[in-house]
Design a protein around this motif. Structure first.
Motif, short mmCIF file in Angstrom:
data_model
loop_
_atom_site.label_atom_id
_atom_site.label_comp_id
_atom_site.label_asym_id
_atom_site.label_seq_id
_atom_site.Cartn_x
_atom_site.Cartn_y
_atom_site.Cartn_z
N PRO A 133 0.80 -1.25 -0.03
CA PRO A 133 -0.12 -0.01 -0.18
C PRO A 133 0.74 1.38 0.06
O PRO A 133 0.38 2.31 -0.46
CB PRO A 133 -0.77 -0.09 1.21
N VAL A 134 1.91 1.32 0.52
CA VAL A 134 2.67 2.51 0.73
C VAL A 134 3.28 2.69 -0.91
O VAL A 134 3.21 3.82 -1.17
CB VAL A 134 3.91 2.19 1.68
N GLN A 135 3.85 1.69 -1.50
CA GLN A 135 4.18 1.90 -2.76
C GLN A 135 3.19 2.37 -3.68
O GLN A 135 3.38 3.17 -4.69
CB GLN A 135 5.16 0.67 -3.21
N ALA A 136 2.06 1.73 -3.36
CA ALA A 136 0.69 2.12 -4.11
C ALA A 136 0.54 3.69 -4.11
O ALA A 136 0.08 4.51 -4.98
CB ALA A 136 -0.42 1.24 -3.93
N ARG A 137 0.60 4.01 -2.90
CA ARG A 137 0.25 5.68 -2.64
C ARG A 137 1.57 6.46 -3.29
O ARG A 137 1.13 7.69 -3.89
CB ARG A 137 0.38 6.06 -1.28
N LEU A 138 2.80 5.97 -3.32
CA LEU A 138 3.85 6.52 -4.06
C LEU A 138 3.49 6.47 -5.53
O LEU A 138 3.60 7.64 -6.23
CB LEU A 138 5.22 5.58 -3.97
N LEU A 139 3.03 5.50 -5.97
CA LEU A 139 2.70 5.39 -7.47
C LEU A 139 1.64 6.57 -7.82
O LEU A 139 1.83 7.23 -8.86
CB LEU A 139 2.28 4.30 -8.02
N GLU A 140 0.59 6.73 -7.09
CA GLU A 140 -0.24 7.70 -7.42
C GLU A 140 0.17 8.98 -7.35
O GLU A 140 -0.12 10.16 -8.15
CB GLU A 140 -1.38 7.52 -6.21
N ARG A 141 1.06 9.37 -6.31
CA ARG A 141 1.80 10.71 -6.21
C ARG A 141 2.61 11.18 -7.41
O ARG A 141 2.45 11.93 -7.83
CB ARG A 141 2.47 10.61 -4.72
N LEU A 142 3.30 10.00 -7.86
CA LEU A 142 4.21 10.31 -9.32
C LEU A 142 3.50 10.36 -10.29
O LEU A 142 3.81 11.05 -11.17
CB LEU A 142 5.49 9.25 -9.13
N ARG A 143 2.46 9.57 -10.34
CA ARG A 143 1.67 9.60 -11.53
C ARG A 143 0.85 11.11 -11.61
O ARG A 143 0.87 11.49 -12.84
CB ARG A 143 0.63 8.54 -11.54
#
Length: 342
Positions: free
Chosen positions: A172-182
């Motif tokens: 989940p942490v990396q999923a939130r990172l992906l959304e921020r970077l996207r």
């Protein structure tokens, strides 16, 4: 033959001048490292290097290891605002032969120049003689190449742009990172999260995650380490996240190539974070591949500590390519090289 070889990077460029016979031993005359940002073009960098070398003989061959896809003799570099044209360099510098090489193809060729002292085993598994090899590494960007052995026991290296594969989060942490970077970048590649260029984004993400104020200035890898050493929680979390992501990427490379001849990790970021790369955290992330965990567990994985890898490979490939346009750039098995050095 007078040969100039260079490993051109987004942060630094390492140049070397060697002399000798095209098919014989080469003698190193001069080498120097420059900050790439100090020069507006590759031509200006090379002119400065030729001046600094103070060599009476003019260069015959130029071999440059360049970051980015090499589709033609004119290349726009990744992570460096230069366009390099072979014909223009030949004319401007009076060099008869100009060769361009992918930077990680040069790094792959440089593996054959290493000794056991240049390597740290992160996953000490037996190396299969003649097995597939792969090399990856985070510098300013994220590079990847692989090596296949021919019938003569020598390896040929092949460049890729694998670092630009879509990033896939593992929790989940990396999923939130992906959304921020996207939201910020659109397409999010592995290079966006595993590279020197990614450090500022990772830190800012961790500041938000830990409810800490965002920095006023960009934070590079060195500054991030300094902040972590001072006890800053967001910086420590960013480095832990980077290690997790880097480990996951290396595990992906192991699955992709099954490099039983060795998976080698290069790049300036790895060298600066060696202690963290050697921590159990890195390999835990690498092997977290579900049903395919055992594939990574049985892959010999090495961290390269030599800083001359790219320029050494460029020298080797430049010498091979000067022997004729149809001679494939090959290098000796790293297994054989390591046996001879121990």
């Amino acid at each position: 033959m007078e040969l100039i070889a260079g490993d051109i990077g987004g942060t630094k460029s390492w140049l070397a001048w060697a002399t000798g016979e095209a098919e014989g031993a080469m003698h190193l005359r001069f080498e120097k490292v420059y900050a790439s940002a100090d020069f507006a073009s590759a031509e200006m960098l090379l002119r400065q290097f030729i001046t600094d070398a103070r060599t009476a003989s003019p260069p015959d061959v130029l071999a440059l290891a360049l970051p980015g896809p090499l589709h033609a003799r004119r290349v726009s570099l990744t992570n460096l605002d230069w366009t390099v044209d072979a014909g223009s360099l030949k004319a401007a510098l009076g060099i008869a032969e100009v060769h361009f090489i992918n930077d990680f193809q040069a790094a792959a060729a440089g593996v054959a120049t290493l000794t056991a002292a240049d390597l740290v085993a992160l996953n000490p598994q037996p190396v299969e003689p003649g097995g597939v090899c792969a090399i990856t590494g985070a510098g300013t960007g994220l590079g990847l190449a692989f090596m296949l052995a021919g019938g003569n026991g020598h390896y040929q290296s092949f460049p890729t742009e694998g670092g630009h594969i879509d990033f896939a989060p593992a929790n989940p942490v990396q999923a939130r990172l992906l959304e921020r970077l996207r939201e910020e970048h659109g397409h999010v590649s592995w290079e966006r999260v595993v590279s020197g260029s990614a450090m500022d984004d990772l830190y800012r993400f961790c500041c938000v995650e830990h409810e800490r104020p965002l920095p006023d200035e960009s934070v590079d890898g060195a500054a991030l380490v300094a902040r972590a050493d001072s006890g800053e929680i967001a910086a420590e979390a960013a480095l832990d996240l980077f290690v997790d992501l880097y480990g996951a990427w290396v595990g992906n490379v192991a699955l992709l190539y099954q490099p039983h001849g060795g998976l080698y990790i290069a790049g300036g970021v790895s060298a600066h974070l060696q202690a963290r790369m050697q921590s159990p955290r890195f390999m835990a992330a690498a092997v977290a591949k579900g049903r395919m965990r055992s594939v990574v567990e049985h892959t010999p994985i090495f961290l390269i500590t030599s800083s001359r890898l790219g320029v050494a490979g460029a020298l080797a490939l430049g010498q091979a390519m000067s022997c004729g346009p149809h001679i494939a750039p090959e290098h000796q098995s790293i297994t054989r090289q390591m046996r001879s050095s121990t």
